[in-house]
Design a protein around this motif. Sequence first.
Motif, mmCIF file in Angstrom:
data_model
loop_
_atom_site.group_PDB
_atom_site.id
_atom_site.type_symbol
_atom_site.label_atom_id
_atom_site.label_comp_id
_atom_site.label_asym_id
_atom_site.label_seq_id
_atom_site.Cartn_x
_atom_site.Cartn_y
_atom_site.Cartn_z
ATOM 1 N N ILE A 99 70.909 15.419 21.186
ATOM 2 C CA ILE A 99 72.056 15.741 20.268
ATOM 3 C C ILE A 99 71.893 17.409 20.010
ATOM 4 O O ILE A 99 70.979 17.775 19.524
ATOM 5 C CB ILE A 99 71.915 15.079 18.936
ATOM 6 C CG1 ILE A 99 71.886 13.248 19.426
ATOM 7 C CG2 ILE A 99 73.055 15.110 17.929
ATOM 8 C CD1 ILE A 99 71.811 12.368 18.054
ATOM 9 N N SER A 100 73.036 17.904 20.218
ATOM 10 C CA SER A 100 73.278 19.468 19.880
ATOM 11 C C SER A 100 73.900 19.650 18.812
ATOM 12 O O SER A 100 75.001 18.938 18.231
ATOM 13 C CB SER A 100 73.810 19.936 21.135
ATOM 14 O OG SER A 100 74.065 21.319 20.876
ATOM 15 N N ALA A 101 73.545 20.386 17.967
ATOM 16 C CA ALA A 101 74.135 20.990 16.794
ATOM 17 C C ALA A 101 75.300 21.871 17.116
ATOM 18 O O ALA A 101 76.221 22.293 16.019
ATOM 19 C CB ALA A 101 73.124 21.615 15.842
ATOM 20 N N CYS A 102 75.691 22.365 18.173
ATOM 21 C CA CYS A 102 76.913 22.963 18.599
ATOM 22 C C CYS A 102 77.437 22.327 19.786
ATOM 23 O O CYS A 102 77.047 22.441 20.961
ATOM 24 C CB CYS A 102 76.506 24.394 18.836
ATOM 25 S SG CYS A 102 75.196 24.705 20.151
ATOM 26 N N GLY A 103 78.601 21.648 19.383
ATOM 27 C CA GLY A 103 79.289 21.025 20.637
ATOM 28 C C GLY A 103 80.077 21.928 21.378
ATOM 29 O O GLY A 103 80.852 22.733 21.024
ATOM 30 N N ARG A 104 79.995 21.646 22.847
ATOM 31 C CA ARG A 104 80.543 22.533 23.805
ATOM 32 C C ARG A 104 81.237 21.820 24.795
ATOM 33 O O ARG A 104 81.660 22.299 25.921
ATOM 34 C CB ARG A 104 79.499 23.315 24.373
ATOM 35 C CG ARG A 104 78.717 24.147 23.504
ATOM 36 C CD ARG A 104 77.849 25.204 24.579
ATOM 37 N NE ARG A 104 77.144 26.004 23.791
ATOM 38 C CZ ARG A 104 76.293 27.043 24.077
ATOM 39 N NH1 ARG A 104 76.183 27.366 25.354
ATOM 40 N NH2 ARG A 104 75.456 27.818 23.308
ATOM 41 N N GLY A 105 81.557 20.511 24.418
ATOM 42 C CA GLY A 105 82.518 19.811 25.308
ATOM 43 C C GLY A 105 81.699 18.484 25.723
ATOM 44 O O GLY A 105 82.615 17.742 26.218
ATOM 45 N N GLY A 106 80.596 18.571 26.007
ATOM 46 C CA GLY A 106 79.821 17.322 26.326
ATOM 47 C C GLY A 106 79.809 16.793 28.016
ATOM 48 O O GLY A 106 79.156 16.065 28.435
ATOM 49 N N VAL A 107 80.832 17.706 28.696
ATOM 50 C CA VAL A 107 80.680 17.349 30.080
ATOM 51 C C VAL A 107 79.693 18.382 30.914
ATOM 52 O O VAL A 107 79.773 19.303 30.900
ATOM 53 C CB VAL A 107 82.197 17.757 30.675
ATOM 54 C CG1 VAL A 107 82.239 17.573 32.138
ATOM 55 C CG2 VAL A 107 83.276 16.953 29.645
ATOM 56 N N LEU A 118 84.491 24.770 32.608
ATOM 57 C CA LEU A 118 83.612 24.062 31.842
ATOM 58 C C LEU A 118 82.711 24.732 31.184
ATOM 59 O O LEU A 118 82.184 25.503 31.755
ATOM 60 C CB LEU A 118 83.011 22.802 32.597
ATOM 61 C CG LEU A 118 84.190 21.797 33.284
ATOM 62 C CD1 LEU A 118 83.582 20.763 34.126
ATOM 63 C CD2 LEU A 118 85.308 21.171 32.243
ATOM 64 N N PRO A 119 82.518 24.679 29.998
ATOM 65 C CA PRO A 119 81.471 25.304 29.239
ATOM 66 C C PRO A 119 80.091 24.878 29.521
ATOM 67 O O PRO A 119 79.838 23.631 29.766
ATOM 68 C CB PRO A 119 81.792 25.017 27.754
ATOM 69 C CG PRO A 119 82.501 23.798 27.700
ATOM 70 C CD PRO A 119 83.358 23.880 28.873
ATOM 71 N N PRO A 120 79.174 25.618 29.641
ATOM 72 C CA PRO A 120 77.726 25.280 29.972
ATOM 73 C C PRO A 120 77.037 24.280 28.863
ATOM 74 O O PRO A 120 77.383 24.335 27.739
ATOM 75 C CB PRO A 120 77.037 26.740 30.000
ATOM 76 C CG PRO A 120 77.559 27.641 28.979
ATOM 77 C CD PRO A 120 79.164 27.164 29.150
ATOM 78 N N LEU A 121 76.141 23.435 29.431
ATOM 79 C CA LEU A 121 75.365 22.448 28.318
ATOM 80 C C LEU A 121 74.764 23.383 27.351
ATOM 81 O O LEU A 121 74.086 24.765 27.576
ATOM 82 C CB LEU A 121 74.530 21.663 28.985
ATOM 83 C CG LEU A 121 75.175 20.609 29.927
ATOM 84 C CD1 LEU A 121 74.168 19.804 30.558
ATOM 85 C CD2 LEU A 121 75.939 19.817 29.110
ATOM 86 N N PRO A 122 74.580 23.091 26.006
ATOM 87 C CA PRO A 122 73.901 23.978 25.122
ATOM 88 C C PRO A 122 72.563 23.805 25.374
ATOM 89 O O PRO A 122 71.806 23.046 25.981
ATOM 90 C CB PRO A 122 73.951 22.960 23.827
ATOM 91 C CG PRO A 122 74.556 21.727 24.277
ATOM 92 C CD PRO A 122 74.972 21.848 25.505
ATOM 93 N N ASP A 123 71.795 25.085 24.915
ATOM 94 C CA ASP A 123 70.325 25.278 24.923
ATOM 95 C C ASP A 123 69.534 24.110 24.271
ATOM 96 O O ASP A 123 70.036 23.717 23.126
ATOM 97 C CB ASP A 123 69.835 26.487 24.493
ATOM 98 C CG ASP A 123 70.660 27.656 25.284
ATOM 99 O OD1 ASP A 123 70.822 27.219 26.536
ATOM 100 O OD2 ASP A 123 70.852 28.443 24.734
ATOM 101 N N ALA A 124 68.420 24.043 24.613
ATOM 102 C CA ALA A 124 67.518 23.056 23.806
ATOM 103 C C ALA A 124 67.109 23.524 22.636
ATOM 104 O O ALA A 124 66.721 22.584 21.640
ATOM 105 C CB ALA A 124 66.045 22.692 24.712
ATOM 106 N N ASP A 125 67.012 24.724 21.998
ATOM 107 C CA ASP A 125 66.980 25.155 20.795
ATOM 108 C C ASP A 125 68.089 24.599 19.856
ATOM 109 O O ASP A 125 67.582 24.444 18.498
ATOM 110 C CB ASP A 125 67.043 26.541 20.725
ATOM 111 C CG ASP A 125 66.188 27.386 21.514
ATOM 112 O OD1 ASP A 125 65.034 26.688 21.950
ATOM 113 O OD2 ASP A 125 66.091 28.560 21.988
#
Length: 787
Positions: free
Chosen positions: A282-290, A303-310
């Motif tokens: 679960i990411s605290a910064c949503g980037r689209g989820g695709v 498409l925005p990249p997936l968020p970092d693990a941080d």
Amino acid sequence: MDSDTEVERIFNRGGVDIDRPERPPSSYGSMRSDDEEEEDEDVADGSTSKAVTLSTNMVTRLRLLHSASLETQNTGTSQPLNPAEACVIYTGFGEPARFELDHEEEEVEEDEIEDEDDENLIATTPIPSSPVELENQMRSEEDESRTGRLHPELDMPYVFMNMQSVLSELPGDTMTNFKIRLCRDERELNLRQLLDEDDVLNLVDKMIEVLGHENALKRTISLLQLLRKVEEAALLEDRCKRVLICFDLKQSLIRKHKVLFEGVPRQGKNHPLDTVYVEPQISACGRGGVDPDHELRPATPSLPPLPDADSFVGVSDLFHLRKGDGEAVRTVVTTGIPGIGMSVVAAKFCLDWAEGRTCKDLQFVISLSFQSLWSLRNLEALSSKEMSIAGLIKYFYRECRDMKYLEEPQCRILFVMDSFDYYQAALDWERAPVLSDVSTPAHLDVLVINLIRGTLVPAAQIWLLGRRAAISKIPPAHIDAVTEIQGFSDEMKDEYLSRRFQDKGLAARIVAHYKRTPSLRILCRQPFVCWMAASMFQRCFNHTDYGECPPRLTPFYIHTMVIQTNRKLQRCHGLMENQVKWSDRDRYVLKSMGKMALTMVEQNTCVFFEETLEEHGLGVDEVAVYSGLCTELPTSATNERKGFCFIHLTVQEFMAAVYIFMIFCQEGRTVLYQPVWRWLPLPKLPTPQGEPRSLLELFRSAVGRTLESPTGHMDMVLRFLCGLFYRGKHNEMLGAKLFGHPIPPLSGVKEVQKLMERTIKDLSTSSPTERLVNLKECLRELIQEDE
């Protein structure tokens, strides 16, 4: 050595001998009731005995330290404070008994201690009291909530004190009957031991140790009612009302979420949620989820990249997030693409809270699914009836009928409201009346608006879960934090597939097999696809009549489309499993989505907008919210303009293949002619009367278009097209859903197979390796077998 023996040893150092029978060790050390007085005589040396009175109305220099055992670990801060000069006696288990002298006492000589008047040594009884924050244990509010500090009336010392107070008033014969009935049902309690013990504190201590303080309270009230001690039972129930409501609410949530039904609910075909659940990222910064990864194509910049693990955060930490000004968040939104497991995450959180594993600082967790709210709104008996928020909670949770804590500022309540996308009413956020009283009746839409606004139950926290296209309709001013479920990492996929099966050999085969197909491995980031892979491969490996070879890629996409469409009908229209029947509109929506997908593939794009949907006769909600195949992108990723895309690029390519498949089966024509003919009327393939339609011309065009595409954007379309025309079990289901009847007879499958084999052979020396790999995969999809 038990606690009493240790106390005797300390007393004997002062010249006082105590001789009393041993009792079973208690997690509360040497607790004594308020009115208890004991006189012990020492006759070991034949000397005159000294009477030693143990009372609780005086202060001694002895302070008991209790064990940090499981049943008492939450009472560490709830023990009464003792004088600073008190001697400390440790009565825990597992370590030798010890005592500690404060700094001021370290210099006192032993002979001075012996000279003290020991005729009236008093031991303070550590009766549980309200939690007290020790000076050396001061913690911030955030730290307290993370460690699960309970409300004083929900904590064990409060229950202990009230149980002891009520039971100590029972006459002897009633107490005996109480113990007999208690031991009759609880095998872990020893009746002989309880009858020999007259100390009420020990009885309550043992009950809480065996049953837990909530169960012990419920059992006590029940037994008092059976013994016709109605007044005592009512008194205890009134004092501990908050505990009883919380306990009953927890039991309701456990019954509701203990078992996970996946797919079609069937008797005996379920899994305990705890055994199969793997918490997704679960990411605290949503980037689209695709997921932008693709087997054959580079990641598209659209498409925005997936968020970092941080940026990842645990589920239990969502409600400890802080806003920019440092204040705690009230309304937390969690989004994700369809199939990412939002409802399962919400169910697991409710189960964990109910079973005491997380967020113990929350007094009440109320789970109100928007799917249930929508069903309630459409009930004829209640559709025109107004209801208060207190009445709404009472309707779904009868155990909360006497709940009077909603308006308490210090009462921490969390409303878990998932599936917001299935509440189809148009909420009027600007003109809805303002409600601030929990007992004021109003329309259900008004209650939902005011609950999210924060005018109703302002002290409560709200957790909203739903698809982005639905959540985006909520005014941003009412949302404090937006998070997004990203799905499984590679390690989580393997863990999930392994935990589902007790047969470790079968689990290993399934894990190894799903990794053979790169596209399936990417798509298994969605827990929904992971479940399908587990179910389909299990059926294949365990049942010989299912087929010798495990299914390849196309069946998973067919099942994804079919299951998501069925869920739309069930949830949006309230249909049961045996009532699901696709209408002409459902087929038209899928066909139009496929046509739009084919156009996007040809244009090499993956983002569409509202006007694109209007051109194809589609609505935003039925595509981006209810279809389960598309999602809305964050506005920042589309230049402040609402954009949408399929939940994965391969799903877009699959829907394009579905459109080609439907047009050929329904009209007998192909839509894959060469570009020079694209704008001319497409003729039907000549088919003699009664003769099956030939696939050769269709696949000759499809293979030609694939080889001509320099970016390889038609490669996966051809692969899915090969899988759609395979005559197997999944294809029979597809025909029944898309056409309402079996697929018309087709010919030329063998010719198509020869065409693919000849093309692979001719291009083996001139085409790129990736193109040859894809053509071989196309051939495998056509025959659904490994070469």
